[in-house]
Design a protein around this motif. Structure first.
Motif, PDB file in Angstrom:
ATOM      1  N   VAL A   1       0.865  -1.186   0.000  1.00  0.00           N
ATOM      2  CA  VAL A   1       0.000   0.000   0.000  1.00  0.00           C
ATOM      3  C   VAL A   1       0.901   1.236   0.000  1.00  0.00           C
ATOM      4  CG1 VAL A   1      -1.784   1.275   1.232  1.00  0.00           C
ATOM      5  CG2 VAL A   1      -1.780  -1.242   1.281  1.00  0.00           C
ATOM      6  N   PRO A   2       0.976   1.973  -1.122  1.00  0.00           N
ATOM      7  CA  PRO A   2       1.840   3.166  -1.155  1.00  0.00           C
ATOM      8  C   PRO A   2       1.214   4.331  -0.407  1.00  0.00           C
ATOM      9  CG  PRO A   2       0.695   2.914  -3.241  1.00  0.00           C
ATOM     10  CD  PRO A   2       0.318   1.722  -2.407  1.00  0.00           C
ATOM     11  N   GLN A   3       2.049   5.273  -0.038  1.00  0.00           N
ATOM     12  CA  GLN A   3       1.549   6.490   0.602  1.00  0.00           C
ATOM     13  C   GLN A   3       0.763   7.305  -0.417  1.00  0.00           C
ATOM     14  OE1 GLN A   3       4.564   8.718   2.677  1.00  0.00           O
ATOM     15  NE2 GLN A   3       5.498   6.896   3.593  1.00  0.00           N
ATOM     16  N   THR A   4      -0.415   7.767  -0.020  1.00  0.00           N
ATOM     17  CA  THR A   4      -1.294   8.472  -0.961  1.00  0.00           C
ATOM     18  C   THR A   4      -0.797   9.885  -1.267  1.00  0.00           C
ATOM     19  OG1 THR A   4      -2.699   9.039   0.923  1.00  0.00           O
ATOM     20  CG2 THR A   4      -3.334   7.130  -0.407  1.00  0.00           C
ATOM     21  N   ASN A   5      -0.442  10.614  -0.230  1.00  0.00           N
ATOM     22  CA  ASN A   5       0.050  11.980  -0.427  1.00  0.00           C
ATOM     23  C   ASN A   5       1.367  12.156   0.317  1.00  0.00           C
ATOM     24  OD1 ASN A   5      -2.224  13.134  -1.967  1.00  0.00           O
ATOM     25  ND2 ASN A   5      -3.384  12.742  -0.067  1.00  0.00           N
ATOM     26  N   PRO A   6       2.439  11.561  -0.198  1.00  0.00           N
ATOM     27  CA  PRO A   6       3.713  11.649   0.519  1.00  0.00           C
ATOM     28  C   PRO A   6       4.243  13.077   0.523  1.00  0.00           C
ATOM     29  CG  PRO A   6       4.042  10.721  -1.663  1.00  0.00           C
ATOM     30  CD  PRO A   6       2.558  10.824  -1.468  1.00  0.00           C
ATOM     31  N   PRO A   7       4.905  13.481   1.603  1.00  0.00           N
ATOM     32  CA  PRO A   7       5.480  14.837   1.656  1.00  0.00           C
ATOM     33  C   PRO A   7       6.610  14.985   0.644  1.00  0.00           C
ATOM     34  CG  PRO A   7       6.212  13.532   3.521  1.00  0.00           C
ATOM     35  CD  PRO A   7       5.156  12.728   2.826  1.00  0.00           C
ATOM     36  N   THR A   8       6.921  16.219   0.328  1.00  0.00           N
ATOM     37  CA  THR A   8       7.989  16.485  -0.650  1.00  0.00           C
ATOM     38  C   THR A   8       9.325  15.966  -0.160  1.00  0.00           C
ATOM     39  OG1 THR A   8       6.821  18.501  -1.309  1.00  0.00           O
ATOM     40  CG2 THR A   8       9.112  18.271  -2.013  1.00  0.00           C
ATOM     41  N   SER A   9       9.586  16.157   1.125  1.00  0.00           N
ATOM     42  CA  SER A   9      10.837  15.686   1.714  1.00  0.00           C
ATOM     43  C   SER A   9      10.536  14.488   2.619  1.00  0.00           C
ATOM     44  CB  SER A   9      11.502  16.813   2.517  1.00  0.00           C
ATOM     45  OG  SER A   9      12.696  16.370   3.109  1.00  0.00           O
ATOM     46  N   LEU A  10      10.968  13.310   2.193  1.00  0.00           N
ATOM     47  CA  LEU A  10      10.699  12.089   2.954  1.00  0.00           C
ATOM     48  C   LEU A  10      11.804  11.825   3.962  1.00  0.00           C
ATOM     49  CD1 LEU A  10       9.574   9.822  -0.022  1.00  0.00           C
ATOM     50  CD2 LEU A  10       8.104  10.693   1.802  1.00  0.00           C
ATOM     51  N   PRO A  11      11.486  11.231   5.090  1.00  0.00           N
ATOM     52  CA  PRO A  11      12.520  10.848   6.074  1.00  0.00           C
ATOM     53  C   PRO A  11      13.506   9.871   5.443  1.00  0.00           C
ATOM     54  CG  PRO A  11      10.321  10.673   7.030  1.00  0.00           C
ATOM     55  CD  PRO A  11      10.131  10.902   5.570  1.00  0.00           C
ATOM     56  N   PRO A  12      14.760   9.868   5.898  1.00  0.00           N
ATOM     57  CA  PRO A  12      15.779   8.995   5.301  1.00  0.00           C
ATOM     58  C   PRO A  12      15.435   7.504   5.354  1.00  0.00           C
ATOM     59  CG  PRO A  12      16.793  10.655   6.712  1.00  0.00           C
ATOM     60  CD  PRO A  12      15.331  10.733   6.936  1.00  0.00           C
ATOM     61  N   ASN A  13      14.700   7.075   6.392  1.00  0.00           N
ATOM     62  CA  ASN A  13      14.417   5.647   6.533  1.00  0.00           C
ATOM     63  C   ASN A  13      13.137   5.215   5.823  1.00  0.00           C
ATOM     64  OD1 ASN A  13      12.646   6.949   8.218  1.00  0.00           O
ATOM     65  ND2 ASN A  13      12.888   5.534   9.937  1.00  0.00           N
ATOM     66  N   THR A  14      12.586   6.061   4.947  1.00  0.00           N
ATOM     67  CA  THR A  14      11.364   5.724   4.211  1.00  0.00           C
ATOM     68  C   THR A  14      11.605   4.534   3.291  1.00  0.00           C
ATOM     69  OG1 THR A  14      10.611   8.023   4.261  1.00  0.00           O
ATOM     70  CG2 THR A  14       9.606   6.572   2.619  1.00  0.00           C
ATOM     71  N   LEU A  15      10.709   3.566   3.341  1.00  0.00           N
ATOM     72  CA  LEU A  15      10.799   2.406   2.455  1.00  0.00           C
ATOM     73  C   LEU A  15      10.164   2.734   1.116  1.00  0.00           C
ATOM     74  CD1 LEU A  15       9.716  -0.378   4.979  1.00  0.00           C
ATOM     75  CD2 LEU A  15      12.024   0.375   4.422  1.00  0.00           C
ATOM     76  N   LYS A  16      10.778   2.229   0.038  1.00  0.00           N
ATOM     77  CA  LYS A  16      10.270   2.499  -1.302  1.00  0.00           C
ATOM     78  C   LYS A  16      10.195   1.225  -2.126  1.00  0.00           C
ATOM     79  CE  LYS A  16      11.867   7.308  -1.661  1.00  0.00           C
ATOM     80  NZ  LYS A  16      12.643   8.272  -2.489  1.00  0.00           N
ATOM     81  N   THR A  17       9.267   1.235  -3.085  1.00  0.00           N
ATOM     82  CA  THR A  17       9.158   0.129  -4.028  1.00  0.00           C
ATOM     83  C   THR A  17      10.221   0.284  -5.112  1.00  0.00           C
ATOM     84  OG1 THR A  17       7.634   1.299  -5.494  1.00  0.00           O
ATOM     85  CG2 THR A  17       6.678   0.095  -3.639  1.00  0.00           C
ATOM     86  N   ASP A  18      10.316  -0.707  -6.006  1.00  0.00           N
ATOM     87  CA  ASP A  18      11.262  -0.614  -7.123  1.00  0.00           C
ATOM     88  C   ASP A  18      10.933   0.557  -8.041  1.00  0.00           C
ATOM     89  OD1 ASP A  18      12.619  -2.807  -6.205  1.00  0.00           O
ATOM     90  OD2 ASP A  18      11.560  -4.237  -7.488  1.00  0.00           O
ATOM     91  N   ASP A  19       9.660   0.965  -8.053  1.00  0.00           N
ATOM     92  CA  ASP A  19       9.256   2.103  -8.887  1.00  0.00           C
ATOM     93  C   ASP A  19       9.476   3.442  -8.193  1.00  0.00           C
ATOM     94  OD1 ASP A  19       8.494   0.322 -10.809  1.00  0.00           O
ATOM     95  OD2 ASP A  19       6.369   0.308 -10.234  1.00  0.00           O
ATOM     96  N   GLY A  20       9.958   3.407  -6.948  1.00  0.00           N
ATOM     97  CA  GLY A  20      10.241   4.644  -6.233  1.00  0.00           C
ATOM     98  C   GLY A  20       9.102   5.175  -5.402  1.00  0.00           C
ATOM     99  N   ASP A  21       7.975   4.427  -5.327  1.00  0.00           N
ATOM    100  CA  ASP A  21       6.847   4.879  -4.507  1.00  0.00           C
ATOM    101  C   ASP A  21       7.132   4.636  -3.027  1.00  0.00           C
ATOM    102  OD1 ASP A  21       5.401   5.553  -6.788  1.00  0.00           O
ATOM    103  OD2 ASP A  21       4.562   3.532  -6.979  1.00  0.00           O
ATOM    104  N   ALA A  22       6.794   5.614  -2.196  1.00  0.00           N
ATOM    105  CA  ALA A  22       6.957   5.462  -0.752  1.00  0.00           C
ATOM    106  C   ALA A  22       5.923   4.474  -0.221  1.00  0.00           C
ATOM    107  CB  ALA A  22       6.812   6.812  -0.057  1.00  0.00           C
ATOM    108  N   ILE A  23       6.366   3.520   0.596  1.00  0.00           N
ATOM    109  CA  ILE A  23       5.487   2.481   1.123  1.00  0.00           C
ATOM    110  C   ILE A  23       4.862   2.927   2.432  1.00  0.00           C
ATOM    111  CG2 ILE A  23       5.398   0.110   1.994  1.00  0.00           C
ATOM    112  CD1 ILE A  23       7.672  -0.589   0.120  1.00  0.00           C
ATOM    113  N   ASP A  24       3.544   2.814   2.496  1.00  0.00           N
ATOM    114  CA  ASP A  24       2.840   3.086   3.750  1.00  0.00           C
ATOM    115  C   ASP A  24       2.833   1.827   4.615  1.00  0.00           C
ATOM    116  OD1 ASP A  24       1.354   4.243   5.746  1.00  0.00           O
ATOM    117  OD2 ASP A  24      -0.565   3.884   4.746  1.00  0.00           O
TER     118      ASP A  24
END
Length: 499
Positions: free
Chosen positions: A440-463
């Motif tokens: 489930v990706p984050q719907t409205n991720p902030p412009t600046s994500l925390p360094p430990n944010t998990l991401k998919t192979d496509d670069g989407d931030a994971i909720d």
């Protein structure tokens, strides 16, 4: 006058008495016939822990046996289908399919007859035998997404219902592969304070799981650095099936044109001297996979797929298949491969290619062929595919299909919600379970994500992400029995079965 010895010496008397006694005993044995009771002298799986790669056990008898009486009286609980073969006093039982994991087995033999006694018309049976063995536990691995496990590699033993977090908090795991014995994991990770996805380094971590029963288990969680990222970015990696070689796709940080495959030994004993990677002298390529014999690598090059040797001159491919753009999977013995053909109309074909030169089309899709895995328990190929449901918005719907490689029959197993392209699946070693995730990706991720944010192979931030387990049946049985996946009580993604 010479004095003669008229009497036999005491030692001679004892020797003569023993000879007479042995003669009488031998005579009695000859008169009574052969009375030595047959027994099982050796059982190769006695008190052993086996895996999917262990497909046969041997019983060695003290005497020649009547074959049919042994085969009729051998019992395995729970039952395991198999075939018999004989070589003198040795009987080999070869399993038709791998023994299901997480199970204790008992082998019993009683009532089997001695071959010579049978010929003489005597009813002399074997000494009753009971042996035991067990299969490896059912164990899964995943990258956690909840707060405590976020970005960490987690092991869960389904058989024992035990969880272990393997990696420390300061590492964010990006991808991982298990060594063949399941005792260590090779993984790539970045530090938790570094958002750069291209800063990944390679590590190994111990699982605390033993591949064999009598082997000492190294404690879980020992992390060793295998390859740093000081001069080169480590993009993708693959571990050879024998666990001896790592192939890494690397790019020079200061020279973007310096890009290609490297290989190195996978051994890591924690010593100060680390293995040194070597450049594979070949043209740059795309996706790659080490062949089942661990001696070559299949890589997408130009308009086809090349098989490059890991030792020797890699500029001269061992084989080149110009009509295929990608190798999705190899069968365990290397005799078959699932390969993708990219068509000019933007569709994709999945082919079964054999080492005998056979090329058989299995399916066509308007979407993508994300992954495939051969089942070693049956002639079945499991594939995770997508189908294009909206050309305007280019929305793909993922689904899982089982393909009978003999008949070509397809059985859709699961249809997932659209726009979940980042689904990953993993087939268990015994062929009885399929793992997959739902990110489930984050719907409205902030412009600046925390360094430990998990991401998919496509670069989407994971909720968050849920994990699912789907039991598997042969295609013929699955046609009449409805199978539903079960959601596991963990939050994570990239699920994998331990071998």
């Amino acid at each position: 006058m010479t004095k003669s010895k008229a009497f036999i010496q005491p030692l001679d008397r004892i020797a003569i008495a023993l000879m007479l006694l042995l003669s009488v005993l031998i005579g009695l044995l000859v008169l009574q016939g052969d009375v030595v009771t047959a027994r099982v002298r050796e059982f190769t799986w006695q008190n052993q822990q086996i895996g999917a790669e262990d497909n046969s056990f041997t019983l060695t008898f003290s005497r020649p046996m009547e074959v049919k009486s042994v085969e009729d009286n051998l019992k395995i609980e729970p039952p395991l289908a198999g075939k018999f073969s004989w070589a003198g006093r040795r009987m080999v039982y070869t399993l038709v399919t791998p023994a299901p994991y997480g199970t204790n087995y008992k082998v019993q033999l009683q009532g089997a007859k001695d071959k010579f006694a049978q010929q003489e018309g005597k009813n002399r049976v074997i000494q009753a035998f009971t042996g035991s063995f067990r299969t490896r536990d059912r164990v899964i691995l995943y990258i956690g997404t909840n707060q405590e496990e976020q970005g960490r590699l987690v092991l869960y033993n389904l058989t024992e219902e035990q969880k272990r977090v393997l990696t420390p908090k300061d590492l964010v795991v990006m991808d991982f592969e298990s060594f063949p014995d399941g005792e260590k994991i090779l993984f790539s990770a970045r530090t938790s304070n570094n958002q750069d996805l291209l800063s990944a380094q390679l590590y190994t971590v111990t699982t605390g799981v033993s591949g064999k029963s009598e082997q000492e288990v190294e404690p879980a969680g020992r992390v060793d650095l295998i390859l740093d990222s000081k001069d080169y970015q480590n993009l993708k990696f693959d571990l050879s099936p024998d666990g001896e070689t790592i192939v890494i796709q690397r790019g020079n940080k200061t020279n973007p044109g310096d890009f290609g495959l490297w290989f190195m030994p996978a051994n890591s004993d924690g010593s100060a001297e680390k293995p040194t990677p070597k450049r594979l002298q070949s043209q740059p390529g795309g996706d790659f996979m080490i062949t089942p014999d661990s001696q070559a690598v299949a890589v997408a090059q130009g308009q086809g797929a090349a098989i490059l040797p890991l030792q020797g001159d890699a500029s001269k491919p061992l084989d080149f298949l110009p009509q295929f753009g990608l190798v999705q999977a190899f069968s365990k013995d290397g005799s078959q491969a699932a390969m993708v053909k990219f068509n000019t109309d933007y569709t994709r074909d999945l082919f079964l290619v054999t080492n005998q030169g056979v090329q058989k089309q299995l399916l066509k899709t308007t979407g993508s062929i994300l992954s495939c895995q051969f089942d070693i328990a049956s002639p079945t190929l499991y594939c995770l595919l997508t189908q294009l449901v909206s050309k305007e918005q280019y929305i793909e719907q993922p689904y899982v299909v089982a393909i009978d490689l003999k008949s070509g029959q397809q059985k859709p197993l699961l249809v997932l919600p659209p726009a979940q392209r980042n689904v990953q699946m993993s087939l268990s070693a015994d062929g009885l379970g399929l793992l997959f995730d739902q990110v489930v990706p984050q719907t409205n991720p902030p412009t600046s994500l925390p360094p430990n944010t998990l991401k998919t192979d496509d670069g989407d931030a994971i909720d968050t992400s849920s994990l699912w387990l789907m039991p598997l049946l042969p295609i013929a049985d699955a046609a009449t029995v409805e199978i539903r996946p079960e959601q596991l009580p963990f939050a994570g993604f990239r699920p994998r079965w331990l071998p």
